[in-house]
Design a protein around this motif. Structure first.
Motif, mmCIF file in Angstrom:
data_model
loop_
_atom_site.group_PDB
_atom_site.id
_atom_site.type_symbol
_atom_site.label_atom_id
_atom_site.label_comp_id
_atom_site.label_asym_id
_atom_site.label_seq_id
_atom_site.Cartn_x
_atom_site.Cartn_y
_atom_site.Cartn_z
ATOM 1 N N LYS A 17 0.831 -1.210 0.000
ATOM 2 C CA LYS A 17 0.000 0.000 0.000
ATOM 3 C C LYS A 17 0.864 1.258 0.000
ATOM 4 O O LYS A 17 0.545 2.242 -0.658
ATOM 5 N N VAL A 18 1.962 1.212 0.733
ATOM 6 C CA VAL A 18 2.875 2.352 0.762
ATOM 7 C C VAL A 18 3.466 2.575 -0.623
ATOM 8 O O VAL A 18 3.520 3.710 -1.108
ATOM 9 N N SER A 21 0.787 4.156 -2.885
ATOM 10 C CA SER A 21 0.394 5.525 -2.557
ATOM 11 C C SER A 21 1.504 6.546 -2.804
ATOM 12 O O SER A 21 1.210 7.714 -3.056
ATOM 13 N N VAL A 22 2.770 6.135 -2.729
ATOM 14 C CA VAL A 22 3.857 7.086 -3.019
ATOM 15 C C VAL A 22 4.357 6.949 -4.452
ATOM 16 O O VAL A 22 5.323 7.599 -4.832
ATOM 17 N N CYS A 24 5.864 4.494 -6.064
ATOM 18 C CA CYS A 24 7.193 3.884 -6.234
ATOM 19 C C CYS A 24 7.038 2.597 -7.028
ATOM 20 O O CYS A 24 6.199 1.766 -6.705
ATOM 21 N N LEU A 30 11.932 2.920 -3.202
ATOM 22 C CA LEU A 30 11.463 3.342 -1.886
ATOM 23 C C LEU A 30 12.623 3.430 -0.898
ATOM 24 O O LEU A 30 12.693 4.362 -0.103
ATOM 25 N N LEU A 59 6.700 5.781 7.249
ATOM 26 C CA LEU A 59 6.009 5.228 6.082
ATOM 27 C C LEU A 59 4.546 5.670 6.040
ATOM 28 O O LEU A 59 4.015 5.976 4.973
ATOM 29 N N CYS A 60 3.901 5.704 7.197
ATOM 30 C CA CYS A 60 2.514 6.171 7.241
ATOM 31 C C CYS A 60 2.419 7.649 6.867
ATOM 32 O O CYS A 60 1.499 8.051 6.165
ATOM 33 N N SER A 63 3.094 8.182 3.017
ATOM 34 C CA SER A 63 2.059 7.589 2.166
ATOM 35 C C SER A 63 0.660 8.090 2.524
ATOM 36 O O SER A 63 -0.315 7.717 1.875
ATOM 37 N N LYS A 64 0.581 8.930 3.577
ATOM 38 C CA LYS A 64 -0.694 9.496 4.023
ATOM 39 C C LYS A 64 -1.702 8.420 4.416
ATOM 40 O O LYS A 64 -2.903 8.563 4.198
ATOM 41 N N LEU A 65 -1.196 7.330 4.987
ATOM 42 C CA LEU A 65 -2.048 6.283 5.530
ATOM 43 C C LEU A 65 -2.195 6.519 7.026
ATOM 44 O O LEU A 65 -1.277 7.001 7.679
#
Length: 91
Positions: A17-18, A21-22, A24, A30, A59-60, A63-65
């Protein structure tokens, strides 16, 4: 250092998910962006090692998680250590 323990195969899904969302294309990219060794990131991805709380937060954030969306357990510093002197060779 506190470690983050996910349910089985959830750590890999979190890293996927990271990556999405970024934007990569790979773990190698990453690792360059967050300045973490590629081999270490591969070990996190294959779940051989547990993520540190600090890296999990980074990481959160990038990635805006939301950290609360994941079912995780925090494990203390001395996780996996064995107390010395349990067995004695004296008779």
């Amino acid at each position: 250092m506190v470690r983050i323990k996910f349910e089985k195969s959830e750590q890999k899904r979190f890293l996927d998910k990271v990556l999405i969302s970024v934007a990569c294309p790979s773990l190698r990219e990453l690792s360059r962006r967050i300045d973490v060794n590629y081999q270490t990131l591969k070990n996190y991805y294959s779940e051989r090692r547990l993520l540190s709380e600090e890296l999990f937060s980074v990481l959160c954030k990038i990635s805006k998680l939301d950290e609360k969306d994941f079912s995780v357990h925090k494990i203390s510093d001395n996780f996996g250590q064995v107390k010395g002197g349990k067995k004695s060779s004296k008779k």
